[in-house]
Design a protein around this motif. Structure first.
Motif, PDB file in Angstrom:
ATOM      1  N   ILE A   1      29.816  43.559  47.092  1.00 50.56           N
ATOM      2  CA  ILE A   1      29.900  44.960  47.538  1.00 50.56           C
ATOM      3  C   ILE A   1      28.483  45.492  47.622  1.00 50.56           C
ATOM      4  CG2 ILE A   1      30.699  47.292  47.029  1.00 50.56           C
ATOM      5  CD1 ILE A   1      32.835  46.185  45.328  1.00 50.56           C
TER       6      ILE A   1
ATOM      7  N   PRO B   1      31.783  51.972  42.421  1.00 47.22           N
ATOM      8  CA  PRO B   1      32.849  50.972  42.348  1.00 47.22           C
ATOM      9  C   PRO B   1      32.956  50.304  40.973  1.00 47.22           C
ATOM     10  CG  PRO B   1      30.989  50.145  43.621  1.00 47.22           C
ATOM     11  CD  PRO B   1      30.687  51.567  43.299  1.00 47.22           C
TER      12      PRO B   1
ATOM     13  N   GLU C   1      37.769  46.517  42.120  1.00 50.91           N
ATOM     14  CA  GLU C   1      37.410  46.112  43.490  1.00 50.91           C
ATOM     15  C   GLU C   1      37.750  44.647  43.739  1.00 50.91           C
ATOM     16  OE1 GLU C   1      36.686  48.264  45.650  1.00 50.91           O
ATOM     17  OE2 GLU C   1      36.284  49.932  44.287  1.00 50.91           O
TER      18      GLU C   1
ATOM     19  N   LYS D   1      41.313  44.549  44.481  1.00 50.86           N
ATOM     20  CA  LYS D   1      41.640  45.212  45.746  1.00 50.86           C
ATOM     21  C   LYS D   1      41.244  44.389  46.966  1.00 50.86           C
ATOM     22  CE  LYS D   1      40.406  49.607  46.266  1.00 50.86           C
ATOM     23  NZ  LYS D   1      39.615  50.833  45.953  1.00 50.86           N
ATOM     24  N   SER D   2      40.349  43.435  46.778  1.00 46.89           N
ATOM     25  CA  SER D   2      39.784  42.753  47.952  1.00 46.89           C
ATOM     26  C   SER D   2      40.305  41.328  48.103  1.00 46.89           C
ATOM     27  CB  SER D   2      38.259  42.755  47.854  1.00 46.89           C
ATOM     28  OG  SER D   2      37.857  42.212  46.617  1.00 46.89           O
TER      29      SER D   2
END
Ligand SMILES: [Zn+2]
Ligand SMILES: [Zn+2]
Length: 285
Positions: A237, A248, A253, A256-257
């Motif tokens: 990120i 973040p 994250e 989520k990714s």
């Protein structure tokens, strides 16, 4: 479980788990005992402070955290309710300590008989086991991380628990590369042009890709860095591409990714993190 990874209930579940982990950490702050001599010895040897494959995770802690975790799984319905019920009915026999030990030693074969015997998917067992491990290792990290020189560790694996990162960030203030341990949550510095998994520094074989169609949105800050020498990847990120107000949380994250893990794996790359030792049909990151 087939593809709940990006469903709202999955993300809500992950968010709730992060909250109960944080409360668990607060409740147990200062409780972890670890011999000073052992810390000093491992610092001197430039080794991660924990040898997690030999770590005996206290049953009291896994039991307690499972009492926080399991009701969330029941509520959020990401997993099949039947397997949750089967797990709860057989929790004692399944033996959470043994489950965490099997996962830490990457002995995933031993999950299969449990799965068959109690009619609970191996992905479910892995999800529960990894969350228990993370909750406890975060306690260890809180206790131990003050002993590591995170500015100068400069290795690809975690200075506290030795695991590899699944995700990293380029820091907003100075663009520095910060790796995030997918097991204990520790963050540390790393060289900008180097593969964290094999030490490759040849920029011709270190690449990254974005997801084109997402570029106008905040996902433009997300990319996948790959190494063509060892064929591993890490998600990145770039904080500088996010709105100023966004800070973040790499644990969230990472979850989520999952779409990026799917893409990287389709391209033949792998991630040597604990999350990725899941059976091939399941992608839990
Ligand atoms: Zn770690
Ligand atoms: Zn590499």
């Amino acid at each position: 479980m087939t593809a709940p990874a990006e469903s709202k209930s999955y993300l809500d579940l992950c968010q709730k788990i992060a909250e109960v982990k944080s409360a668990f950490r607060t409740r147990h702050q200062g409780e972890i005992k670890f011999p000073d001599e052992e810390i000093q010895r491992r610092v001197k040897e430039n080794k991660p402070l924990l040898d997690i494959q030999k770590l005996k995770i206290e049953e009291k802690l896994t039991d307690e955290f499972s009492r926080d975790l399991l009701p969330l799984l029941e509520k959020h319905q990401v997993f099949n309710p039947e397997e949750i019920a089967n797990f709860l009915a057989n929790k004692e026999k399944i033996n959470l300590s043994k489950l965490t030990l099997s996962i830490l030693s990457k002995d995933l074969q031993s999950l299969k008989p449990l799965s068959t015997q109690y009619q609970v998917g191996t992905d479910f067992l892995l999800f529960v086991g990894l969350n228990l491990i993370q909750a406890v290792l975060e306690l260890y990290a809180d206790k131990l991380k003050q002993n590591v020189d995170k500015e100068n560790w400069l290795k690809g694996n975690c200075p506290v628990c030795g695991s590899y990162p699944a995700i990293e960030k380029l820091r907003r203030d100075d663009g520095k590369r910060i790796l995030h341990c997918s097991l204990c949550g520790t963050e540390w510095h790393f060289k900008r042009i180097m593969c964290p998994f094999c030490g490759n520094e040849d920029h011709n074989s270190l690449k990254y890709f974005f997801v084109e169609e997402d570029s106008p949105t905040e996902k433009a800050a997300f990319r996948v860095d790959v190494c063509d020498k060892c064929k591993n990847y890490i998600k990145t990120i770039d904080e500088r591409k996010l709105p100023e107000s966004e800070k973040p949380d790499l644990y969230i994250e990472n979850l989520k990714s999952i779409y990026l893990d799917v893409l990287a794996q389709k391209d033949g790359y792998k991630s040597p993190t604990y999350w990725m030792v899941a059976p091939s049909e399941v992608v839990f990151v």
